[in-house]
Design a protein around this motif. Structure first.
Motif, PDB file in Angstrom:
ATOM      1  N   UNK A   1       0.835  -1.211   0.000  1.00 26.74           N
ATOM      2  CA  UNK A   1       0.000   0.000   0.000  1.00 26.74           C
ATOM      3  C   UNK A   1       0.866   1.257   0.000  1.00 26.74           C
ATOM      4  N   UNK A   2       1.909   1.243   0.818  1.00 29.17           N
ATOM      5  CA  UNK A   2       2.808   2.403   0.892  1.00 29.17           C
ATOM      6  C   UNK A   2       3.599   2.565  -0.412  1.00 29.17           C
ATOM      7  N   UNK A   3       3.933   1.471  -1.057  1.00 28.21           N
ATOM      8  CA  UNK A   3       4.661   1.518  -2.329  1.00 28.21           C
ATOM      9  C   UNK A   3       3.834   2.265  -3.371  1.00 28.21           C
ATOM     10  N   UNK A   4       2.515   2.025  -3.381  1.00 28.09           N
ATOM     11  CA  UNK A   4       1.626   2.745  -4.294  1.00 28.09           C
ATOM     12  C   UNK A   4       1.547   4.224  -3.904  1.00 28.09           C
ATOM     13  N   UNK A   5       1.447   4.500  -2.592  1.00 21.56           N
ATOM     14  CA  UNK A   5       1.344   5.885  -2.122  1.00 21.56           C
ATOM     15  C   UNK A   5       2.594   6.680  -2.471  1.00 21.56           C
ATOM     16  N   UNK A   6       3.745   6.049  -2.339  1.00 20.00           N
ATOM     17  CA  UNK A   6       5.018   6.716  -2.579  1.00 20.00           C
ATOM     18  C   UNK A   6       5.477   6.579  -4.031  1.00 20.00           C
ATOM     19  N   UNK A   7       4.534   6.200  -4.895  1.00 20.90           N
ATOM     20  CA  UNK A   7       4.753   6.157  -6.348  1.00 20.90           C
ATOM     21  C   UNK A   7       5.993   5.367  -6.752  1.00 20.90           C
ATOM     22  N   UNK A   8       6.168   4.200  -6.151  1.00 18.70           N
ATOM     23  CA  UNK A   8       7.260   3.325  -6.555  1.00 18.70           C
ATOM     24  C   UNK A   8       8.565   3.515  -5.806  1.00 18.70           C
ATOM     25  N   UNK A   9       8.588   4.340  -4.784  1.00 14.80           N
ATOM     26  CA  UNK A   9       9.794   4.530  -3.985  1.00 14.80           C
ATOM     27  C   UNK A   9       9.814   3.450  -2.898  1.00 14.80           C
ATOM     28  N   UNK A  10      10.593   2.387  -3.136  1.00 17.88           N
ATOM     29  CA  UNK A  10      10.634   1.245  -2.233  1.00 17.88           C
ATOM     30  C   UNK A  10      11.168   1.578  -0.859  1.00 17.88           C
ATOM     31  N   UNK A  11      12.207   2.400  -0.793  1.00 18.30           N
ATOM     32  CA  UNK A  11      12.808   2.748   0.499  1.00 18.30           C
ATOM     33  C   UNK A  11      11.805   3.514   1.360  1.00 18.30           C
ATOM     34  N   UNK A  12      11.157   4.511   0.775  1.00 19.44           N
ATOM     35  CA  UNK A  12      10.165   5.295   1.526  1.00 19.44           C
ATOM     36  C   UNK A  12       8.992   4.414   1.940  1.00 19.44           C
ATOM     37  N   UNK A  13       8.594   3.486   1.067  1.00 14.54           N
ATOM     38  CA  UNK A  13       7.490   2.576   1.396  1.00 14.54           C
ATOM     39  C   UNK A  13       7.871   1.654   2.550  1.00 14.54           C
ATOM     40  N   UNK A  14       9.103   1.158   2.548  1.00 16.62           N
ATOM     41  CA  UNK A  14       9.563   0.275   3.625  1.00 16.62           C
ATOM     42  C   UNK A  14       9.577   1.017   4.958  1.00 16.62           C
ATOM     43  N   UNK A  15      10.048   2.247   4.952  1.00 19.04           N
ATOM     44  CA  UNK A  15      10.076   3.047   6.186  1.00 19.04           C
ATOM     45  C   UNK A  15       8.653   3.301   6.677  1.00 19.04           C
ATOM     46  N   UNK A  16       7.763   3.684   5.775  1.00 16.43           N
ATOM     47  CA  UNK A  16       6.375   3.962   6.142  1.00 16.43           C
ATOM     48  C   UNK A  16       5.658   2.693   6.621  1.00 16.43           C
ATOM     49  N   UNK A  17       6.086   1.541   6.122  1.00 19.59           N
ATOM     50  CA  UNK A  17       5.473   0.271   6.525  1.00 19.59           C
ATOM     51  C   UNK A  17       6.009  -0.223   7.866  1.00 19.59           C
ATOM     52  N   UNK A  18       7.015   0.462   8.415  1.00 19.75           N
ATOM     53  CA  UNK A  18       7.512   0.113   9.733  1.00 19.75           C
ATOM     54  C   UNK A  18       8.846  -0.599   9.754  1.00 19.75           C
ATOM     55  N   UNK A  19       9.490  -0.737   8.608  1.00 16.89           N
ATOM     56  CA  UNK A  19      10.811  -1.351   8.584  1.00 16.89           C
ATOM     57  C   UNK A  19      11.844  -0.321   9.041  1.00 16.89           C
ATOM     58  N   UNK A  20      12.976  -0.776   9.507  1.00 16.91           N
ATOM     59  CA  UNK A  20      14.030   0.091  10.020  1.00 16.91           C
ATOM     60  C   UNK A  20      14.547   1.013   8.915  1.00 16.91           C
ATOM     61  N   UNK A  21      14.784   2.285   9.273  1.00 16.50           N
ATOM     62  CA  UNK A  21      15.326   3.236   8.300  1.00 16.50           C
ATOM     63  C   UNK A  21      16.706   2.811   7.825  1.00 16.50           C
ATOM     64  N   UNK A  22      17.462   2.205   8.726  1.00 15.72           N
ATOM     65  CA  UNK A  22      18.827   1.796   8.407  1.00 15.72           C
ATOM     66  C   UNK A  22      18.853   0.713   7.321  1.00 15.72           C
ATOM     67  N   UNK A  23      17.880  -0.193   7.346  1.00 18.24           N
ATOM     68  CA  UNK A  23      17.875  -1.314   6.388  1.00 18.24           C
ATOM     69  C   UNK A  23      16.732  -1.227   5.388  1.00 18.24           C
ATOM     70  N   UNK A  24      16.073  -0.078   5.307  1.00 17.57           N
ATOM     71  CA  UNK A  24      14.881   0.058   4.464  1.00 17.57           C
ATOM     72  C   UNK A  24      15.159  -0.247   2.996  1.00 17.57           C
ATOM     73  N   UNK A  25      16.275   0.231   2.474  1.00 14.68           N
ATOM     74  CA  UNK A  25      16.583  -0.004   1.053  1.00 14.68           C
ATOM     75  C   UNK A  25      16.767  -1.497   0.779  1.00 14.68           C
ATOM     76  N   UNK A  26      17.480  -2.193   1.661  1.00 10.28           N
ATOM     77  CA  UNK A  26      17.695  -3.631   1.480  1.00 10.28           C
ATOM     78  C   UNK A  26      16.379  -4.399   1.624  1.00 10.28           C
ATOM     79  N   UNK A  27      15.561  -3.980   2.598  1.00 10.77           N
ATOM     80  CA  UNK A  27      14.263  -4.639   2.790  1.00 10.77           C
ATOM     81  C   UNK A  27      13.380  -4.444   1.562  1.00 10.77           C
TER      82      UNK A  27
END
Length: 163
Positions: free
Chosen positions: A51-77
């Motif tokens: 859902x966050x990936x759609x909101x952030x228009x394809x920005x995976x890192x921002x979607x991971x952070x918004x979904x509750x994943x760690x900011x430090x590992x958001x890009x890898x997640x």
């Protein structure tokens, strides 16, 4: 005491079989239950990521952070999540739903045009145009065309059949 074939040895095999059945029971029940929708196969965190990936228009890192994943590992997640087939299917489902919602149905278009046609405050040209489009939508107009054929019609039709 010596073990006999019908005694304790069989009991140990039965216990192993029961443990194996219990261990695999979750897997079998999901397969037997029938096909699940993609959103049902995802964890809540994965669904939130989609859902966050759609909101952030394809920005995976921002979607991971918004979904509750760690900011430090958001890009890898995000990279890991975007390799998951079920997540990709869910993102596609969400995109298809968004496209479907953007398309105005025939009834809604007719309603909007009717409101314009009936609005006394609207420009006269806009009202006439709305009525014209409504008439076309309803098939009120009959389009007449005039065709001139020169030559023998039978010969032309025979040629056309051969082609």
């Amino acid at each position: 005491m010596p073990k006999n074939k019908g005694g304790e040895g069989t009991m140990a095999q039965a216990k192993k079989a029961v443990k194996k059945t219990i261990k695999n029971s979750g897997k079998k029940s999901t397969l037997k239950a029938g096909k699940k929708t993609t959103s049902e196969t995802l964890s809540p965190a994965q669904e939130k990521f989609c859902l966050e990936y759609r909101k952030h228009e394809g920005n995976g890192t921002a979607a991971a952070i918004a979904a509750g994943y760690s900011e430090r590992t958001a890009a890898q997640q995000a990279t890991r999540l975007l390799r998951n087939v079920n997540i990709l299917k869910r993102i596609k489902e969400l995109a298809d739903d968004a496209i479907r919602k953007q398309i105005i149905g025939l009834d809604k278009r007719a309603l909007v045009l009717s409101k314009i046609a009936e609005d006394d405050a609207a420009d006269v040209q806009a009202r006439i145009r709305a009525i014209d489009v409504l008439n076309k939508m309803d098939g009120v107009y009959v389009i007449k065309t005039e065709v001139k054929i020169s030559g023998n019609v039978n010969v032309l039709l025979k040629r056309r059949k051969k082609e």
